[in-house]
Design a protein around this motif. Structure first.
Motif, PDB file in Angstrom:
ATOM      1  N   ARG A  91      12.615  -4.140   1.450  1.00  0.00           N
ATOM      2  CA  ARG A  91      11.385  -4.269   2.226  1.00  0.00           C
ATOM      3  C   ARG A  91      11.614  -3.794   3.647  1.00  0.00           C
ATOM      4  N   GLY A  92      10.512  -3.674   4.388  1.00  0.00           N
ATOM      5  CA  GLY A  92      10.603  -3.309   5.792  1.00  0.00           C
ATOM      6  C   GLY A  92       9.853  -2.031   6.120  1.00  0.00           C
ATOM      7  N   ILE A  93       9.878  -1.745   7.412  1.00  0.00           N
ATOM      8  CA  ILE A  93       9.126  -0.628   7.987  1.00  0.00           C
ATOM      9  C   ILE A  93      10.123   0.384   8.542  1.00  0.00           C
ATOM     10  N   GLU A  94       9.887   1.674   8.270  1.00  0.00           N
ATOM     11  CA  GLU A  94      10.723   2.705   8.870  1.00  0.00           C
ATOM     12  C   GLU A  94       9.862   3.928   9.174  1.00  0.00           C
ATOM     13  N   THR A  95      10.327   4.732  10.130  1.00  0.00           N
ATOM     14  CA  THR A  95       9.598   5.945  10.492  1.00  0.00           C
ATOM     15  C   THR A  95      10.566   7.118  10.435  1.00  0.00           C
ATOM     16  N   LEU A  96      10.144   8.173   9.754  1.00  0.00           N
ATOM     17  CA  LEU A  96      11.004   9.315   9.453  1.00  0.00           C
ATOM     18  C   LEU A  96      10.648  10.499  10.335  1.00  0.00           C
ATOM     19  N   VAL A 116       6.257  -2.666  13.966  1.00  0.00           N
ATOM     20  CA  VAL A 116       7.158  -3.779  13.638  1.00  0.00           C
ATOM     21  C   VAL A 116       6.722  -5.028  14.387  1.00  0.00           C
ATOM     22  N   SER A 117       6.370  -4.870  15.669  1.00  0.00           N
ATOM     23  CA  SER A 117       5.945  -6.017  16.462  1.00  0.00           C
ATOM     24  C   SER A 117       4.705  -6.666  15.855  1.00  0.00           C
ATOM     25  N   THR A 118       3.732  -5.856  15.496  1.00  0.00           N
ATOM     26  CA  THR A 118       2.503  -6.383  14.883  1.00  0.00           C
ATOM     27  C   THR A 118       2.798  -7.059  13.553  1.00  0.00           C
ATOM     28  N   ALA A 119       3.592  -6.402  12.727  1.00  0.00           N
ATOM     29  CA  ALA A 119       3.892  -6.952  11.397  1.00  0.00           C
ATOM     30  C   ALA A 119       4.673  -8.255  11.512  1.00  0.00           C
ATOM     31  N   GLN A 120       5.629  -8.307  12.458  1.00  0.00           N
ATOM     32  CA  GLN A 120       6.431  -9.528  12.594  1.00  0.00           C
ATOM     33  C   GLN A 120       5.622 -10.678  13.189  1.00  0.00           C
ATOM     34  N   ASN A 121       4.553 -10.349  13.921  1.00  0.00           N
ATOM     35  CA  ASN A 121       3.666 -11.412  14.390  1.00  0.00           C
ATOM     36  C   ASN A 121       2.896 -12.049  13.232  1.00  0.00           C
ATOM     37  N   ILE A 122       2.688 -11.295  12.175  1.00  0.00           N
ATOM     38  CA  ILE A 122       1.976 -11.799  10.993  1.00  0.00           C
ATOM     39  C   ILE A 122       2.971 -12.455  10.031  1.00  0.00           C
ATOM     40  N   ASP A 123       4.127 -11.810   9.848  1.00  0.00           N
ATOM     41  CA  ASP A 123       5.166 -12.312   8.934  1.00  0.00           C
ATOM     42  C   ASP A 123       6.514 -12.062   9.617  1.00  0.00           C
ATOM     43  N   SER A 124       7.125 -13.134  10.127  1.00  0.00           N
ATOM     44  CA  SER A 124       8.332 -12.979  10.955  1.00  0.00           C
ATOM     45  C   SER A 124       9.508 -12.439  10.156  1.00  0.00           C
ATOM     46  N   THR A 125       9.407 -12.401   8.826  1.00  0.00           N
ATOM     47  CA  THR A 125      10.534 -11.916   8.014  1.00  0.00           C
ATOM     48  C   THR A 125      10.481 -10.409   7.751  1.00  0.00           C
ATOM     49  N   VAL A 126       9.460  -9.737   8.275  1.00  0.00           N
ATOM     50  CA  VAL A 126       9.388  -8.278   8.094  1.00  0.00           C
ATOM     51  C   VAL A 126      10.617  -7.619   8.741  1.00  0.00           C
ATOM     52  N   ILE A 127      11.183  -6.643   8.065  1.00  0.00           N
ATOM     53  CA  ILE A 127      12.433  -6.004   8.504  1.00  0.00           C
ATOM     54  C   ILE A 127      12.137  -4.696   9.238  1.00  0.00           C
ATOM     55  N   ASP A 128      12.825  -4.521  10.375  1.00  0.00           N
ATOM     56  CA  ASP A 128      12.761  -3.263  11.131  1.00  0.00           C
ATOM     57  C   ASP A 128      13.880  -2.351  10.632  1.00  0.00           C
ATOM     58  N   ARG A 129      13.523  -1.359   9.832  1.00  0.00           N
ATOM     59  CA  ARG A 129      14.517  -0.438   9.276  1.00  0.00           C
ATOM     60  C   ARG A 129      14.779   0.752  10.196  1.00  0.00           C
ATOM     61  N   GLY A 130      14.041   0.800  11.308  1.00  0.00           N
ATOM     62  CA  GLY A 130      14.340   1.803  12.331  1.00  0.00           C
ATOM     63  C   GLY A 130      13.837   3.197  11.998  1.00  0.00           C
ATOM     64  N   LEU A 131      14.414   4.175  12.733  1.00  0.00           N
ATOM     65  CA  LEU A 131      14.050   5.580  12.549  1.00  0.00           C
ATOM     66  C   LEU A 131      15.088   6.239  11.645  1.00  0.00           C
ATOM     67  N   LYS A 132      14.626   7.178  10.837  1.00  0.00           N
ATOM     68  CA  LYS A 132      15.560   7.884   9.962  1.00  0.00           C
ATOM     69  C   LYS A 132      15.297   9.377  10.022  1.00  0.00           C
ATOM     70  N   GLN A 133      16.368  10.139   9.967  1.00  0.00           N
ATOM     71  CA  GLN A 133      16.255  11.597   9.960  1.00  0.00           C
ATOM     72  C   GLN A 133      16.140  12.083   8.524  1.00  0.00           C
ATOM     73  N   ARG A 134      15.105  12.899   8.266  1.00  0.00           N
ATOM     74  CA  ARG A 134      14.918  13.484   6.933  1.00  0.00           C
ATOM     75  C   ARG A 134      14.566  14.951   7.109  1.00  0.00           C
ATOM     76  N   THR A 135      15.487  15.814   6.702  1.00  0.00           N
ATOM     77  CA  THR A 135      15.274  17.252   6.881  1.00  0.00           C
ATOM     78  C   THR A 135      14.645  17.889   5.639  1.00  0.00           C
ATOM     79  N   ASP A 136      14.377  17.067   4.623  1.00  0.00           N
ATOM     80  CA  ASP A 136      13.904  17.622   3.342  1.00  0.00           C
ATOM     81  C   ASP A 136      12.402  17.432   3.110  1.00  0.00           C
ATOM     82  N   LEU A 137      11.692  16.825   4.047  1.00  0.00           N
ATOM     83  CA  LEU A 137      10.281  16.515   3.807  1.00  0.00           C
ATOM     84  C   LEU A 137       9.389  17.603   4.393  1.00  0.00           C
ATOM     85  N   ALA A 138       8.554  18.190   3.535  1.00  0.00           N
ATOM     86  CA  ALA A 138       7.761  19.361   3.930  1.00  0.00           C
ATOM     87  C   ALA A 138       6.894  19.084   5.157  1.00  0.00           C
ATOM     88  N   VAL A 139       6.249  17.919   5.192  1.00  0.00           N
ATOM     89  CA  VAL A 139       5.314  17.681   6.303  1.00  0.00           C
ATOM     90  C   VAL A 139       6.038  17.541   7.646  1.00  0.00           C
TER      91      VAL A 139
END
Ligand code: ZN
Length: 187
Positions: A91-96, A116-139
């Motif tokens: 689970r959790g939120i990440e941005t690529l 993440v801040s908004t989600a954790q205000n609603i559910d404190s157990t939401v996980i911040d998975r951070g930023l990830k580099q993805r060189t394979d995604l067309a968009v």
């Protein structure tokens, strides 16, 4: 500022990930959140273009081409909206982004922080998975402007799906705030 919003997948063609219990579909969550992000960004004075399509960069010529549309429109920023899925436990939120040392990464950081801040205000157990580099995604690869892909949570997870189902407006507001933070140059 011209913001291109791309809800991932496409109802009727590609559902994306689906919750195994409720049947909630990624394509529908992305579409709804995308429409709300558009509303909030327009309210903040941005120009927007929203496109959900099965054609990312030319592979399905009968549908509108997402990357070509964003490039032709000369968008300043590109935001793609998705939900993750894996094994129902993850689970959790990440941005690529294509490159972690880029303007896109700063935009991604602004969106990730707000979401993440908004989600954790609603559910404190939401996980911040951070930023990830993805060189394979067309968009991320074939867009000319800073582009990010937001994974708003795991749609197959019992906890994340509650937010994805019930808090689409909160999620959209947070993403729009992230974009406006970036525009103001906030870190
Ligand atoms: Zn997706």
């Amino acid at each position: 500022m011209k913001i291109f919003i791309n809800p991932g997948h496409m109802p009727g063609v590609d559902s994306g990930a689906v919750n195994p219990v409720s049947g909630l579909r990624e394509c529908d969550v992305a579409k709804k959140v995308g429409e709300l992000v558009e509303y909030y960004l327009q309210s903040a004075g941005c120009s927007t273009m929203l496109l959900q399509s099965n054609n990312l960069c030319g592979e399905e010529p009968k549908d509108f081409n997402i990357c070509a549309s964003a490039n032709a429109w000369q968008a300043d920023l590109f935001v793609s909206l998705h939900c993750n899925s894996f094994n129902t436990y993850a689970r959790g939120i990440e941005t690529l982004v294509f490159d972690l040392s880029s303007k896109a990464a700063r935009l991604a950081g602004c969106i990730q922080r707000q979401l993440v801040s908004t989600a954790q205000n609603i559910d404190s157990t939401v996980i911040d998975r951070g930023l990830k580099q993805r060189t394979d995604l067309a968009v991320l690869k074939y867009t000319d402007m800073p582009a990010v892909l937001v994974e708003m949570g795991f749609i197959d997870n019992d906890f994340d799906v509650v937010l994805l189902e019930n808090n689409q407006d909160d999620i959209a507001r947070a993403i729009a705030r992230g974009v406006t933070d970036y525009m103001r140059g906030d870190k």
